[in-house]
Design a protein around this motif. Sequence first.
Motif, PDB file in Angstrom:
ATOM      1  N   ILE A 207      17.147  12.123 -18.048  1.00 35.85           N
ATOM      2  CA  ILE A 207      17.630  11.077 -17.149  1.00 35.85           C
ATOM      3  C   ILE A 207      19.148  11.187 -17.284  1.00 35.85           C
ATOM      4  O   ILE A 207      19.774  10.511 -18.095  1.00 35.85           O
TER       5      ILE A 207
ATOM      6  N   LEU B 261      13.566  12.679 -22.531  1.00 37.00           N
ATOM      7  CA  LEU B 261      12.190  12.378 -22.888  1.00 37.00           C
ATOM      8  C   LEU B 261      11.528  13.720 -23.159  1.00 37.00           C
ATOM      9  O   LEU B 261      11.620  14.628 -22.331  1.00 37.00           O
TER      10      LEU B 261
ATOM     11  N   ILE C 121       4.867   9.034 -17.563  1.00 31.95           N
ATOM     12  CA  ILE C 121       5.837   8.224 -18.305  1.00 31.95           C
ATOM     13  C   ILE C 121       7.254   8.561 -17.848  1.00 31.95           C
ATOM     14  O   ILE C 121       8.096   7.679 -17.662  1.00 31.95           O
ATOM     15  N   TYR C 122       7.528   9.842 -17.639  1.00 36.64           N
ATOM     16  CA  TYR C 122       8.849  10.253 -17.154  1.00 36.64           C
ATOM     17  C   TYR C 122       9.131   9.655 -15.777  1.00 36.64           C
ATOM     18  O   TYR C 122      10.223   9.143 -15.525  1.00 36.64           O
TER      19      TYR C 122
ATOM     20  N   SER D 268       9.994   6.073 -16.157  1.00 36.00           N
ATOM     21  CA  SER D 268      11.307   5.939 -16.807  1.00 36.00           C
ATOM     22  C   SER D 268      12.427   6.266 -15.833  1.00 36.00           C
ATOM     23  O   SER D 268      13.448   5.578 -15.788  1.00 36.00           O
TER      24      SER D 268
ATOM     25  N   ALA E  94      12.841   3.444 -13.380  1.00 36.18           N
ATOM     26  CA  ALA E  94      13.514   2.315 -14.029  1.00 36.18           C
ATOM     27  C   ALA E  94      15.006   2.571 -14.194  1.00 36.18           C
ATOM     28  O   ALA E  94      15.815   1.637 -14.148  1.00 36.18           O
ATOM     29  N   SER E  95      15.387   3.835 -14.358  1.00 37.84           N
ATOM     30  CA  SER E  95      16.791   4.170 -14.618  1.00 37.84           C
ATOM     31  C   SER E  95      17.718   3.841 -13.448  1.00 37.84           C
ATOM     32  O   SER E  95      18.932   3.809 -13.622  1.00 37.84           O
TER      33      SER E  95
ATOM     34  N   LEU F 240      14.849   0.314 -21.964  1.00 40.50           N
ATOM     35  CA  LEU F 240      13.777   1.291 -21.789  1.00 40.50           C
ATOM     36  C   LEU F 240      12.962   1.426 -23.070  1.00 40.50           C
ATOM     37  O   LEU F 240      11.730   1.457 -23.024  1.00 40.50           O
ATOM     38  N   THR F 241      13.616   1.473 -24.187  1.00 35.81           N
ATOM     39  CA  THR F 241      12.924   1.566 -25.474  1.00 35.81           C
ATOM     40  C   THR F 241      11.988   0.373 -25.672  1.00 35.81           C
ATOM     41  O   THR F 241      10.847   0.533 -26.104  1.00 35.81           O
TER      42      THR F 241
ATOM     43  N   GLU G 168      10.648  -1.542 -23.336  1.00 40.85           N
ATOM     44  CA  GLU G 168       9.589  -1.598 -22.325  1.00 40.85           C
ATOM     45  C   GLU G 168       8.580  -0.457 -22.444  1.00 40.85           C
ATOM     46  O   GLU G 168       7.426  -0.605 -22.037  1.00 40.85           O
ATOM     47  N   LEU G 169       8.997   0.673 -22.975  1.00 47.57           N
ATOM     48  CA  LEU G 169       8.152   1.859 -22.979  1.00 47.57           C
ATOM     49  C   LEU G 169       6.855   1.666 -23.754  1.00 47.57           C
ATOM     50  O   LEU G 169       5.796   2.112 -23.318  1.00 47.57           O
TER      51      LEU G 169
ATOM     52  N   LEU H 154      11.800   9.697 -27.151  1.00 51.26           N
ATOM     53  CA  LEU H 154      12.823   9.163 -26.247  1.00 51.26           C
ATOM     54  C   LEU H 154      14.124   9.119 -27.040  1.00 51.26           C
ATOM     55  O   LEU H 154      14.157   8.561 -28.144  1.00 51.26           O
TER      56      LEU H 154
END
Length: 119
Positions: free
Chosen positions: A38, A45, A57-58, A61, A64-65, A75-76, A78-79, A110
């Motif tokens: 990202i 990731l 998952i990527y 993520s 979300a970025s 992010l950490t 929420e993941l 991550l």
Amino acid sequence: MSILTVLLSADQLVVTVDTWAEDALSGQASAGAKVLLIPQHQILLATRGSAQFFLRIYQLSLEASFRADFTLEQLTAELGRVIDQLWPNYAKAVAEAGLPAEYCTTELVLGGWSPKSAA
């Protein structure tokens, strides 16, 4: 067997992975991305295990970025909840496809830089 190695210090993150991928149904070998970036947030990731789960998952993520308030810390946080929601469905799909249980494994890393951690 996949390879995922992480070396971490206070100011450096080194991640190495192989590119071996295998189609779960046919057994056909191929090269696959196991580290994705990202870049606008200096985040990576990486995975060892299921490429399909990793890519999902990527994707989440990366989506979300683009939020205005996005941070590595957010992010950490929420993941874990996202993985907890997605994993049971993934495990069920693997079982329904009649694949061996070893196809239902994933390790995710991550990592990245955050302005909050800068001194």
